[in-house]
Design a protein around this motif. Structure first.
Motif, PDB file in Angstrom:
ATOM      1  N   TYR A 495       0.858  -1.206   0.000  1.00  0.00           N
ATOM      2  CA  TYR A 495       0.000   0.000   0.000  1.00  0.00           C
ATOM      3  C   TYR A 495       0.888   1.247   0.000  1.00  0.00           C
ATOM      4  N   MET A 496       2.081   1.105   0.617  1.00  0.00           N
ATOM      5  CA  MET A 496       3.023   2.229   0.756  1.00  0.00           C
ATOM      6  C   MET A 496       4.084   2.214  -0.351  1.00  0.00           C
ATOM      7  N   GLY A 497       4.020   1.250  -1.235  1.00  0.00           N
ATOM      8  CA  GLY A 497       5.051   1.137  -2.276  1.00  0.00           C
ATOM      9  C   GLY A 497       6.348   0.567  -1.747  1.00  0.00           C
ATOM     10  N   ALA A 498       6.322   0.027  -0.500  1.00  0.00           N
ATOM     11  CA  ALA A 498       7.579  -0.381   0.149  1.00  0.00           C
ATOM     12  C   ALA A 498       8.182  -1.650  -0.439  1.00  0.00           C
ATOM     13  N   ASN A 499       7.381  -2.405  -1.224  1.00  0.00           N
ATOM     14  CA  ASN A 499       7.906  -3.669  -1.771  1.00  0.00           C
ATOM     15  C   ASN A 499       8.717  -3.457  -3.049  1.00  0.00           C
ATOM     16  N   VAL A 500       8.727  -2.224  -3.546  1.00  0.00           N
ATOM     17  CA  VAL A 500       9.460  -1.954  -4.788  1.00  0.00           C
ATOM     18  C   VAL A 500      10.603  -0.993  -4.467  1.00  0.00           C
ATOM     19  N   PRO A 501      11.849  -1.479  -4.578  1.00  0.00           N
ATOM     20  CA  PRO A 501      12.972  -0.592  -4.263  1.00  0.00           C
ATOM     21  C   PRO A 501      12.901   0.704  -5.074  1.00  0.00           C
ATOM     22  N   GLY A 502      13.071   1.825  -4.387  1.00  0.00           N
ATOM     23  CA  GLY A 502      13.090   3.120  -5.066  1.00  0.00           C
ATOM     24  C   GLY A 502      11.726   3.753  -5.264  1.00  0.00           C
ATOM     25  N   LYS A 503      10.654   3.003  -4.979  1.00  0.00           N
ATOM     26  CA  LYS A 503       9.320   3.566  -5.184  1.00  0.00           C
ATOM     27  C   LYS A 503       9.022   4.563  -4.055  1.00  0.00           C
ATOM     28  N   PRO A 504       8.396   5.716  -4.372  1.00  0.00           N
ATOM     29  CA  PRO A 504       8.129   6.683  -3.296  1.00  0.00           C
ATOM     30  C   PRO A 504       7.215   6.086  -2.228  1.00  0.00           C
ATOM     31  N   ARG A 505       7.493   6.398  -0.969  1.00  0.00           N
ATOM     32  CA  ARG A 505       6.671   5.887   0.141  1.00  0.00           C
ATOM     33  C   ARG A 505       5.475   6.812   0.362  1.00  0.00           C
ATOM     34  N   VAL A 506       4.365   6.410  -0.222  1.00  0.00           N
ATOM     35  CA  VAL A 506       3.136   7.189  -0.100  1.00  0.00           C
ATOM     36  C   VAL A 506       2.019   6.182   0.123  1.00  0.00           C
ATOM     37  N   PHE A 507       1.129   6.446   1.081  1.00  0.00           N
ATOM     38  CA  PHE A 507       0.004   5.534   1.263  1.00  0.00           C
ATOM     39  C   PHE A 507      -0.978   5.788   0.121  1.00  0.00           C
ATOM     40  N   MET A 508      -1.149   4.812  -0.754  1.00  0.00           N
ATOM     41  CA  MET A 508      -1.808   5.081  -2.044  1.00  0.00           C
ATOM     42  C   MET A 508      -3.342   5.030  -2.026  1.00  0.00           C
ATOM     43  N   PRO A 509      -3.962   4.037  -1.361  1.00  0.00           N
ATOM     44  CA  PRO A 509      -5.426   4.043  -1.432  1.00  0.00           C
ATOM     45  C   PRO A 509      -6.060   5.027  -0.437  1.00  0.00           C
ATOM     46  N   TYR A 510      -7.347   5.275  -0.601  1.00  0.00           N
ATOM     47  CA  TYR A 510      -8.090   6.165   0.309  1.00  0.00           C
ATOM     48  C   TYR A 510      -8.766   5.316   1.376  1.00  0.00           C
ATOM     49  N   ILE A 511      -8.446   5.609   2.623  1.00  0.00           N
ATOM     50  CA  ILE A 511      -8.932   4.742   3.702  1.00  0.00           C
ATOM     51  C   ILE A 511     -10.169   5.300   4.409  1.00  0.00           C
ATOM     52  N   GLY A 512     -10.771   6.334   3.815  1.00  0.00           N
ATOM     53  CA  GLY A 512     -11.944   6.954   4.451  1.00  0.00           C
ATOM     54  C   GLY A 512     -13.192   6.083   4.427  1.00  0.00           C
ATOM     55  N   GLY A 513     -13.190   5.006   3.625  1.00  0.00           N
ATOM     56  CA  GLY A 513     -14.354   4.113   3.578  1.00  0.00           C
ATOM     57  C   GLY A 513     -15.117   4.246   2.266  1.00  0.00           C
ATOM     58  N   VAL A 514     -15.606   3.107   1.816  1.00  0.00           N
ATOM     59  CA  VAL A 514     -16.368   3.021   0.571  1.00  0.00           C
ATOM     60  C   VAL A 514     -17.644   3.876   0.656  1.00  0.00           C
ATOM     61  N   ASP A 515     -18.271   3.855   1.836  1.00  0.00           N
ATOM     62  CA  ASP A 515     -19.525   4.588   2.031  1.00  0.00           C
ATOM     63  C   ASP A 515     -19.296   6.097   1.950  1.00  0.00           C
ATOM     64  N   VAL A 516     -18.301   6.562   2.697  1.00  0.00           N
ATOM     65  CA  VAL A 516     -17.985   7.996   2.733  1.00  0.00           C
ATOM     66  C   VAL A 516     -17.553   8.452   1.339  1.00  0.00           C
ATOM     67  N   TYR A 517     -16.711   7.630   0.724  1.00  0.00           N
ATOM     68  CA  TYR A 517     -16.162   7.980  -0.596  1.00  0.00           C
ATOM     69  C   TYR A 517     -17.283   8.089  -1.635  1.00  0.00           C
ATOM     70  N   ARG A 518     -18.203   7.138  -1.609  1.00  0.00           N
ATOM     71  CA  ARG A 518     -19.311   7.175  -2.574  1.00  0.00           C
ATOM     72  C   ARG A 518     -20.097   8.479  -2.422  1.00  0.00           C
ATOM     73  N   GLN A 519     -20.335   8.857  -1.165  1.00  0.00           N
ATOM     74  CA  GLN A 519     -21.088  10.079  -0.905  1.00  0.00           C
ATOM     75  C   GLN A 519     -20.337  11.296  -1.460  1.00  0.00           C
ATOM     76  N   ILE A 520     -19.017  11.317  -1.254  1.00  0.00           N
ATOM     77  CA  ILE A 520     -18.211  12.445  -1.757  1.00  0.00           C
ATOM     78  C   ILE A 520     -18.328  12.521  -3.285  1.00  0.00           C
ATOM     79  N   CYS A 521     -18.189  11.370  -3.935  1.00  0.00           N
ATOM     80  CA  CYS A 521     -18.276  11.344  -5.414  1.00  0.00           C
ATOM     81  C   CYS A 521     -19.663  11.783  -5.886  1.00  0.00           C
TER      82      CYS A 521
END
Ligand code: FAD
Ligand code: NAP
Length: 535
Positions: A495-521
């Motif tokens: 999720y953080m790109g940590a398994n790929v050497p040199g990949k930037p460490r960024v938490f990639m998915p949105y963890i706010g929840g499917v329900d919250v996200y759907r409402q935002i969209c």
């Protein structure tokens, strides 16, 4: 504009569940579309991952399309967690039922997608020599489709066969009588190791990080259960869509593990363990993924179960995860994984302590020991989420490359579009719930939303729709803020790109929840696509 000509309304890259549903919906909305797929048939993940034991870990009744009540009523799942062949049969059934293949070009990899400002369209080229222009370009390339073989020297010298779980041979592999080495103990390793152990003469498992895994308690589905599920489908699907993770779990608890009495906690964890679902344990208390002390209670509960199952105490300790909180790397569901290490023909090697030095002609050498092997299996995962997108040379306005834009990590608006890349959409892209959810729910939500969005643009006679840089910045900040509230960014996960050497460490998915996200969209759409500009 029709498929077959060199200019289309839309081009879709990928014919997994995302690309298939996208094609169906675009056709329904009156857009001409062509799909390019690198594989030779539909199914994506389920076309490529044919390793022994591959199956879903979201229950089959929920890991399926919901868009057509007739489809969900007619299809019969046979097991609680369907096997890869069954899921692939399902994908094929869907392709036949909606006559999808006539607009899919298989065995064709998209290499470049360049935005042409003058013509306001995408120019896409493939390894088969195609060039096509399209107003909209939809990336349905998957989050886990770029298989990753580790950077261990010497693989070219290995004289035996080697396999990656994510690129398994279609004809299958027979390990009978062989000494096999498996590298990797994520979900793919955990599913395949028990079956390889049953077949091979000897199996050596090379483990870098032990993983939290729970028993799947898989079983054939009974006709009564299926009948009931199908009768309840409208409510069941709606519950999934309105849940945090895309499965029909009901209202999340607000109780805290840190405030619970130890006996009560144990009882609740036992009940969660018995459920045989990915979320059985994590749903027991509200603080497990945000409070380290709370997390330690559930982590220790799982370690205790491992110690009960595995006879040799030293092996049990090696298998008991202690270097990351429970749920911060994707947990696994297994069938007989830990008990496999009670077999006489299975050995576990800790390659964190004794690192892999090289692959040799006849096996593998760690810093301390040489292992003779007839075959090697890489269950080493994927360049997740960004890998498949950055595998294509995507260039937006002024020739700016996505690879350049995302050099410090992915930045998107809602995980579905990128500022500077008009008319480009990413299904389950970084910045959306995606891999943290039942992907079928997230795929359908994205596809429906994107089709509504391009229809809106068409109805307004707009040639382009594009996220603004400001909206994107606000979204990226929000994604990071919500992630930082949890323990998930603390682990060295994919999720953080940590398994790929040199990949930037960024938490990639949105963890706010499917329900919250759907409402935002939905809110963004209701406000005439707030955060987008139409031209
Ligand atoms: P994919 O299925 O990955 O399809 C993308 C397709 O795009 C691929 O076929 C690929 O060949 C093609 N492609 C990529 N780049 C190009 C290119 N440049 N040109 C042409 N074609 C291209 N999710 C769950 O929710 N539940 C589960 O139980 C679950 N189990 C999984 C098990 C395994 C082994 C794996 C690897 C993943 C699992 N997932 C699961 C996640 C799974 O990837 C999604 O559920 C879903 O199948 C993704 O569908 P997709 O169409 O978005 O992507
Ligand atoms: P993964 O979770 O990334 O696991 C890869 C494993 O390989 C890890 O144990 C990793 O160790 C190890 N590894 C990688 N490079 C290594 C190296 N150089 N030396 C030693 N070990 C190395 O990949 P995956 O198992 O394929 O699963 C990926 C995702 O696909 C899952 O998380 C899940 O979302 C999905 N999936 C689901 C199912 C299912 O049950 N339905 C099955 C398979 C996959 P480290 O942890 O130390 O990096």
């Amino acid at each position: 504009m029709h498929a077959g000509s060199d200019r289309l309304d839309s081009v879709i890259v990928g014919a997994g569940f995302s690309g298939m549903y996208m094609l169906h919906r675009l056709r329904q909305a009156g857009f001409a579309a062509r799909v390019y797929e690198a594989g030779s048939d539909v199914g994506g993940t389920w076309f490529w991952n044919r390793y022994p034991g591959a199956r879903c870990d979201i229950e089959s009744m929920d890991y399926s399309y919901s868009f057509d009540p007739e489809l969900e009523q007619e299809w019969e799942w046979t097991e609680r967690y369907a096997t890869q062949p069954e899921i692939l049969r399902y994908a094929n059934h869907v392709a036949d039922r909606y006559d999808l293949r006539r607009d899919v070009q298989f065995d064709t990899r998209v290499e470049t997608a360049w935005w042409d400002d003058g013509q306001a369209c995408w120019i896409v080229t493939t390894d088969a020599g195609d060039q096509l222009t399209a107003q909209f370009c939809i990336m349905a390339v998957g989050c886990l489709s770029t298989a990753k073989t580790p950077e261990v020297p010497g693989l070219d010298r290995f004289e035996g066969p080697w396999y990656h779980t994510g690129r398994w041979p279609h004809e299958g592999v027979d390990f009978t009588g062989q000494r096999v080495g498996v590298i990797g103990t994520g979900s793919s390793g955990i599913q395949s190791i028990p079956l390889i152990a049953e077949q091979a003469e000897h199996l050596t498992v090379f483990q870098r990080t032990p993983n939290f895994s729970m028993p799947a308690r898989n079983a054939p589905l009974t006709p009564d259960f299926v009948e009931q599920c199908k009768a309840d489908y409208p409510e069941r699907r709606e519950l999934a869509r309105r849940s945090r993770v895309g499965v029909p779990l009901g209202v999340p608890t607000e109780e805290l593990a840190t405030q619970a009495d130890a006996d009560e906690r144990e009882q609740r964890f036992c009940a969660g363990w018995e459920k045989g679902t990915l979320f059985g344990l994590s749903a027991t208390y509200a603080d497990l993924l945000i409070d380290k002390a709370a997390n330690e209670t559930v982590a220790e509960f799982v370690r205790q179960r491992i110690r009960e199952i595995v006879h040799d105490p030293e092996t049990a300790e090696m298998l008991a995860p202690k270097d990351h909180p429970f749920g911060t790397k994707r947990p696994c569901l297994d069938t007989g994984y830990f008990s496999t290490f009670n077999r006489d023909n299975v050995a576990l090697v800790n390659v964190r302590k004794d690192p892999i030095a090289e692959i040799t002609a006849h096996g593998l050498r760690t810093a301390d020991t040489e292992y003779d092997l007839d075959a090697l299996v890489f269950a080493t995962g994927f360049d997740a989420m960004t890998g498949p997108l950055l595998g294509i040379d995507i260039r937006g306005r002024n020739g700016v490359a996505l690879r350049e834009r995302w050099a410090e990590g992915p930045r998107s608006y809602l995980g579905v579009s990128v500022a500077g890349f008009p008319n480009l959409f990413t299904i389950t892209g970084p910045g959306s719930p995606s891999v943290l959810s039942n992907m079928m729910v997230s795929i359908e939500q994205h596809v429906d939303w994107i089709v509504d969005c391009v229809t809106f643009a068409r109805d307004r006679r707009s040639t382009t729709i594009e996220a603004t840089a400001e909206a994107q910045d606000v979204w990226v900040d929000h994604v990071n803020e919500v992630a930082a509230f949890t323990l998930l960014p603390t682990a060295n996960s994919w999720y953080m790109g940590a398994n790929v050497p040199g990949k930037p460490r960024v938490f990639m998915p949105y963890i706010g929840g499917v329900d919250v996200y759907r409402q935002i969209c939905d809110d963004v759409a209701a406000k005439d696509y707030e955060g987008f500009t139409l031209a």
